[in-house]
Design a protein around this motif. Structure first.
Motif, PDB file in Angstrom:
ATOM      1  N   ALA A 508       0.723  -1.178  -0.086  1.00  0.00           N
ATOM      2  CA  ALA A 508       0.145  -0.031  -0.020  1.00  0.00           C
ATOM      3  C   ALA A 508       0.849   1.220   0.227  1.00  0.00           C
ATOM      4  CB  ALA A 508      -0.895   0.102   1.330  1.00  0.00           C
ATOM      5  N   PRO A 509       0.399   2.256  -0.660  1.00  0.00           N
ATOM      6  CA  PRO A 509       0.927   3.709  -0.593  1.00  0.00           C
ATOM      7  C   PRO A 509       1.362   4.025   0.994  1.00  0.00           C
ATOM      8  CG  PRO A 509      -0.713   3.749  -2.155  1.00  0.00           C
ATOM      9  CD  PRO A 509      -0.867   2.565  -1.408  1.00  0.00           C
ATOM     10  N   PHE A 510       2.448   4.515   1.074  1.00  0.00           N
ATOM     11  CA  PHE A 510       3.201   4.940   2.468  1.00  0.00           C
ATOM     12  C   PHE A 510       3.564   6.331   2.644  1.00  0.00           C
ATOM     13  CE2 PHE A 510       6.715   5.621   5.413  1.00  0.00           C
ATOM     14  CZ  PHE A 510       6.091   5.014   6.806  1.00  0.00           C
ATOM     15  N   GLU A 511       3.148   7.036   3.846  1.00  0.00           N
ATOM     16  CA  GLU A 511       3.575   8.406   3.827  1.00  0.00           C
ATOM     17  C   GLU A 511       3.800   8.586   5.656  1.00  0.00           C
ATOM     18  OE1 GLU A 511       1.605  13.078   3.783  1.00  0.00           O
ATOM     19  OE2 GLU A 511       0.426  11.200   3.453  1.00  0.00           O
ATOM     20  N   PHE A 512       5.009   9.251   5.737  1.00  0.00           N
ATOM     21  CA  PHE A 512       5.528   9.718   7.019  1.00  0.00           C
ATOM     22  C   PHE A 512       5.503  11.135   7.029  1.00  0.00           C
ATOM     23  CE2 PHE A 512       9.060  11.210   9.409  1.00  0.00           C
ATOM     24  CZ  PHE A 512       8.868  10.452  10.771  1.00  0.00           C
ATOM     25  N   THR A 513       4.964  11.680   8.297  1.00  0.00           N
ATOM     26  CA  THR A 513       5.062  13.046   8.311  1.00  0.00           C
ATOM     27  C   THR A 513       5.915  13.350   9.645  1.00  0.00           C
ATOM     28  OG1 THR A 513       2.848  13.246   9.202  1.00  0.00           O
ATOM     29  CG2 THR A 513       3.012  13.406   6.920  1.00  0.00           C
ATOM     30  N   VAL A 551       6.963  12.439   3.733  1.00  0.00           N
ATOM     31  CA  VAL A 551       7.869  11.554   2.977  1.00  0.00           C
ATOM     32  C   VAL A 551       6.856  10.610   2.525  1.00  0.00           C
ATOM     33  CG1 VAL A 551       9.776   9.955   2.806  1.00  0.00           C
ATOM     34  CG2 VAL A 551       9.929  11.787   4.203  1.00  0.00           C
ATOM     35  N   LYS A 552       6.688  10.437   0.899  1.00  0.00           N
ATOM     36  CA  LYS A 552       5.638   9.754   0.230  1.00  0.00           C
ATOM     37  C   LYS A 552       6.392   8.709  -0.600  1.00  0.00           C
ATOM     38  CE  LYS A 552       1.826  13.026   0.399  1.00  0.00           C
ATOM     39  NZ  LYS A 552       0.848  13.642  -0.630  1.00  0.00           N
ATOM     40  N   THR A 553       5.684   7.394  -0.772  1.00  0.00           N
ATOM     41  CA  THR A 553       6.164   6.472  -1.847  1.00  0.00           C
ATOM     42  C   THR A 553       5.016   5.716  -1.852  1.00  0.00           C
ATOM     43  OG1 THR A 553       7.533   4.690  -2.014  1.00  0.00           O
ATOM     44  CG2 THR A 553       6.891   5.057   0.106  1.00  0.00           C
ATOM     45  N   ASP A 554       4.824   5.263  -3.181  1.00  0.00           N
ATOM     46  CA  ASP A 554       3.620   4.280  -3.640  1.00  0.00           C
ATOM     47  C   ASP A 554       4.028   2.705  -3.158  1.00  0.00           C
ATOM     48  OD1 ASP A 554       2.321   6.324  -4.777  1.00  0.00           O
ATOM     49  OD2 ASP A 554       3.500   6.040  -6.841  1.00  0.00           O
ATOM     50  N   HIS A 555       5.232   2.395  -2.735  1.00  0.00           N
ATOM     51  CA  HIS A 555       5.527   1.050  -2.142  1.00  0.00           C
ATOM     52  C   HIS A 555       5.443   1.240  -0.648  1.00  0.00           C
ATOM     53  CE1 HIS A 555       6.624  -0.022  -6.506  1.00  0.00           C
ATOM     54  NE2 HIS A 555       7.139   1.417  -6.250  1.00  0.00           N
ATOM     55  N   GLY A 556       5.063  -0.142  -0.150  1.00  0.00           N
ATOM     56  CA  GLY A 556       4.994  -0.151   1.290  1.00  0.00           C
ATOM     57  C   GLY A 556       6.185  -0.146   1.911  1.00  0.00           C
ATOM     58  N   VAL A 557       6.404   0.388   3.014  1.00  0.00           N
ATOM     59  CA  VAL A 557       7.342   0.577   3.852  1.00  0.00           C
ATOM     60  C   VAL A 557       7.438  -0.005   5.223  1.00  0.00           C
ATOM     61  CG1 VAL A 557       8.995   2.276   5.057  1.00  0.00           C
ATOM     62  CG2 VAL A 557       8.346   2.827   2.940  1.00  0.00           C
ATOM     63  N   SER A 558       8.208  -1.048   5.576  1.00  0.00           N
ATOM     64  CA  SER A 558       8.137  -1.851   6.704  1.00  0.00           C
ATOM     65  C   SER A 558       9.058  -1.086   7.722  1.00  0.00           C
ATOM     66  CB  SER A 558       8.729  -3.196   6.561  1.00  0.00           C
ATOM     67  OG  SER A 558      10.268  -3.158   5.952  1.00  0.00           O
TER      68      SER A 558
END
Length: 747
Positions: A508-513, A551-558
């Motif tokens: 899923a798309p991931f976002e960190f703020t 920080v956004k990405t279309d790929h999941g971040v673990s």
């Protein structure tokens, strides 16, 4: 061509005959030991009736196998009798005995419920199917009764009950009941012929039904697309076709379309042979309709098939396993084709195509397989379970740092509401934090969001709680110590490992703020420089907006390990010290403003005191010169007053001797002298055109003063003052201590 044949030899025939004899003897022995089961199904109507089960056995043949006789049998039966089954006891006639059991019902649903309970008590996995039809409508008219279980299945609990109570031995458990029984069906006073053996399949009908009814159900756009193919036993003549069309138009679902001929390739394979176009139109019919939901589908099929036993429903459940969610859809029910399918045909075929275009054939027992199963039935139990993994729509981690050092992180898991509807509590249970964390589930458009908040009053408390929620996770703030009046640079390093909740492979798309505290800011260039690998990645987007980083990405971040957030700003210590300094300055300004009048008054009094002091000093200087013109008088252009030997009754004073540390009278003061007369007495000498308080005052010369004394204007006589002989009336001018422009803004 010669046909090849094989004739068995004589020894082979003898072996077969011997084997047949042995089987016959074994059957006789088993029948002698086993109890015989008879079934009588008496129906008062299509809804009400009684199933009577008679179990007969010979006590003489089994006396050595049954301990305690009929009394022991009766006691064991009563002890273990399941709910839903009536027991009327054992009747004996000589060596023969018979036990009577009954299942009474006033509706097919009640009958189905009791049978289900008995099969469960017997340890059977049979899902009961019951169809009782007595109709003068439909293509198949008359009485039809069909079941998929026997009375032996309903009494499956009895052998083990007798073994448990010691009535029979465990070795004889399988020979307690006969493997076959006799079954009769009566509808009122009319006996209906049963052709199903121990399982009831009785009919007395007029048959115009179809050879095959093929039902194709396909999931589409959240609903269902349905095609029903009716395959005739033979090419229909005009009379049969008219009767078929009249009935199908009567029972077809709302909004459906009925066409002549067959469209499905599977249906065409079962159709009677036809060559001409008109004949092909009479080999069957095709009905199509759409359903918006499983309930809508069930209603349409129930109307089409007509039989009261037809029921079609669905349920869904969200299942959580290993931090993954799957939605399981279960379609269940019973399709009864008794009014449409010929009892002598191939019956009903059901095919379900799921949303992934995977096709499943459902056999009469409700089992689904990817290939067609053998056999046919006018009654199909539907028990189809499909599962699909739920894909998370997005994942967001929102962190913030407070000026007081407090820290907060919000974890937002978004799922499609359509998939997880009704499973909100299960989502909350899976993603919930610890006892100190806040967890809620809310709706946002077409998304269901699970929100978990982790908060701490300082870094240590926050990381402790974060580690409880996500093991091996922490957020580190590194800043220089001491006081920095204009702030300093510091870094925030988030190491948040989401794998314990999401696994390592979610996509899923991931976002960190990150939100910086008040009085702190972020710089895009510094952020890019500190995270060069992420910046250079085409899948990662770093954006700074004031005091916030995204920080956004279309790929999941673990995990967020490796991310560094450079921040500039004031710490709490800086703010407190700066506030104290500013506060003191403001306090001083406020005090000056509040007490400005008192300050001005004090300064005015000071000026008056200095003026009085200067006047006294001027008078003292006049005494030192013999009461002639004082130095101030000379400077102001007044002549010396003569004719007075003494003033105010004082004798003329001669010169004073110099006191220790003081200059002699009539001696000029040297530059730099800070005596009161030097500093505060303005100099108005003949050779001075301006006030020069820093210039030394010269010694007084009376003769020179008289020589250069200009003519004085006549001053008016003051009241009460008499003019002395040879003297002009005048008013002496008082010297100005500081001059007119002393710079006193508060004067």
């Amino acid at each position: 061509m010669h046909a090849m044949t094989h004739t068995p030899s004589a020894p082979t025939r003898q072996r077969w005959m011997f084997l047949a004899v042995l089987l016959t003897i074994a059957a006789l022995v088993l029948s002698a030991c086993s109890a015989k089961i008879e079934t009588q199904l008496g129906l008062e109507s299509a809804e009400k009736g009684t199933r009577t089960i008679l179990v007969s056995f010979n006590m003489k043949d089994n006396q050595d196998k049954v301990k305690g006789g009929t009394q022991a049998l009766d006691a064991s039966v009563r002890k273990h009798l399941p709910e839903g089954l009536e027991y009327e006891g054992i009747q004996s006639e000589g060596d023969k005995a018979r036990a009577t059991f009954k299942v009474s019902f006033s509706s097919v649903d009640e009958y189905h419920s009791k049978v289900t309970s008995l099969l469960k008590a017997s340890g059977s996995d049979i899902k009961p199917q019951i169809s009782i039809v007595n109709s003068d409508q439909g293509l198949v008219q008359g009485i039809q009764v069909k079941e998929n279980f026997s009375s032996g299945d309903l009494l499956g609990w009895l052998p083990e009950a007798l073994v448990v109570d010691g009535v029979v031995s465990a070795s004889n458990k399988n020979s307690v009941l006969s493997s076959s029984d006799e079954t009769t069906v009566k509808f009122g006073e009319k006996e209906v012929k049963n052709s199903g053996g121990s399982k009831i399949s009785a009919k007395d009908v007029q048959d115009r039904g179809f050879r095959n009814v093929i039902l194709d159900v396909k999931e589409k756009d959240g609903g269902y697309s349905v095609m029903v193919s009716f395959v005739a036993k033979e090419i229909m003549n005009t009379e049969t076709a008219s009767a078929v069309d009249a009935y199908l138009n009567q029972v077809k679902p709302e909004g459906s379309e009925l066409k002549k001929g067959l469209e499905s390739s599977q249906a065409k394979a079962y159709a009677p042979s036809a060559s001409t176009a008109s004949a092909k139109e009479e080999v069957g019919r095709t009905l199509t309709f759409s359903a918006s939901s499983i309930e809508d589908l069930g209603s349409g099929l129930k109307k089409l098939f007509g039989a009261s036993s037809t029921d079609f429903s669905a349920s869904r459940e969200v299942v959580a396993k290993d931090n993954n969610f799957t939605v399981q859809k279960k379609i269940s029910g019973l399709l009864d084709c008794s009014l449409l399918c010929s009892p002598n045909g191939d019956g009903l075929t059901l095919t379900i195509v799921d949303s992934n275009d995977k096709s499943y054939m459902v056999d009469p027992e409700g089992r689904a397989s990817s290939s067609r199963s053998g056999g046919s039935s006018t009654l199909i139990a539907v028990d189809r379970v499909s599962s699909r993994q739920i894909e998370m729509k997005s994942m967001k981690v929102a962190t913030s740092l407070g000026l007081d050092g407090s820290m907060e992180a919000r974890f937002l898991y978004a799922f499609p509401t359509e998939d997880v509807a009704g499973a909100e509590q299960k989502l909350k249970d899976v993603f919930a934090g610890g006892s100190n964390d806040e967890t809620e589930v809310r709706q946002d458009g077409d998304s269901t969001i699970v929100s978990v908040k982790v908060r701490g009053k300082d870094q240590n408390e926050f990381n402790q709680r974060l580690n409880e929620y996500l093991p091996d996770s922490k957020v580190t703030v590194t800043r220089p110590g001491g006081y920095h009046p204009f702030g300093s640079d510091y870094t925030v390093t988030p190491e948040i490992k989401l794998s314990s909740k999401l696994g390592n492979y979610y996509s899923a798309p991931f976002e960190f703020t990150f939100k910086a505290p008040t009085f702190s800011s972020l710089d895009q260039q510094k952020v890019d420089a500190a995270n060069s690998l992420a910046k250079n990645s085409q899948h990662v987007q770093l954006t700074v907006n004031g005091g916030e980083l995204s920080v956004k990405t279309d790929h999941g971040v673990s995990t967020t390990s490796g991310l560094t957030v450079p921040v500039s700003g004031l710490s709490m210590t800086d703010v407190i010290v700066d506030a104290v300094i500013v506060g003191l300055l403001l306090l001083i300004l406020v005090l000056l403003f509040v007490f400005r009048k008192k300050i001005a008054a004090a300064r005015a009094k000071g000026r008056e005191r200095r003026a009085a002091s200067a006047a006294a000093l001027g008078a003292a200087a006049g005494v030192a010169t013999g009461y002639g013109a004082t130095q101030a008088d000379v400077q102001n252009g007044y002549p010396a007053q003569g004719g007075y030997a003494a003033q105010n009754g004082y004798p003329v004073q001669n010169g004073y001797a110099a006191q220790p540390g003081y200059p002699a009278q009539n001696t000029a003061y040297t530059a730099g002298d800070d005596s009161p007369t030097q500093v505060f007495t303005p100099q108005h000498g003949l050779n001075y055109g301006e006030n020069e308080p820093t210039k030394a005052m010269p010694a007084y010369d009376a003769q020179a003063a008289q020589t250069v004394q200009p003519a004085q204007p006549v001053q008016p006589t003051q009241p009460g003052q008499q003019v002395q002989p040879g003297q002009t009336a005048q008013q002496p001018v008082q010297p100005n201590q500081f001059g007119a422009d002393d710079g006193d803004v508060l004067q």
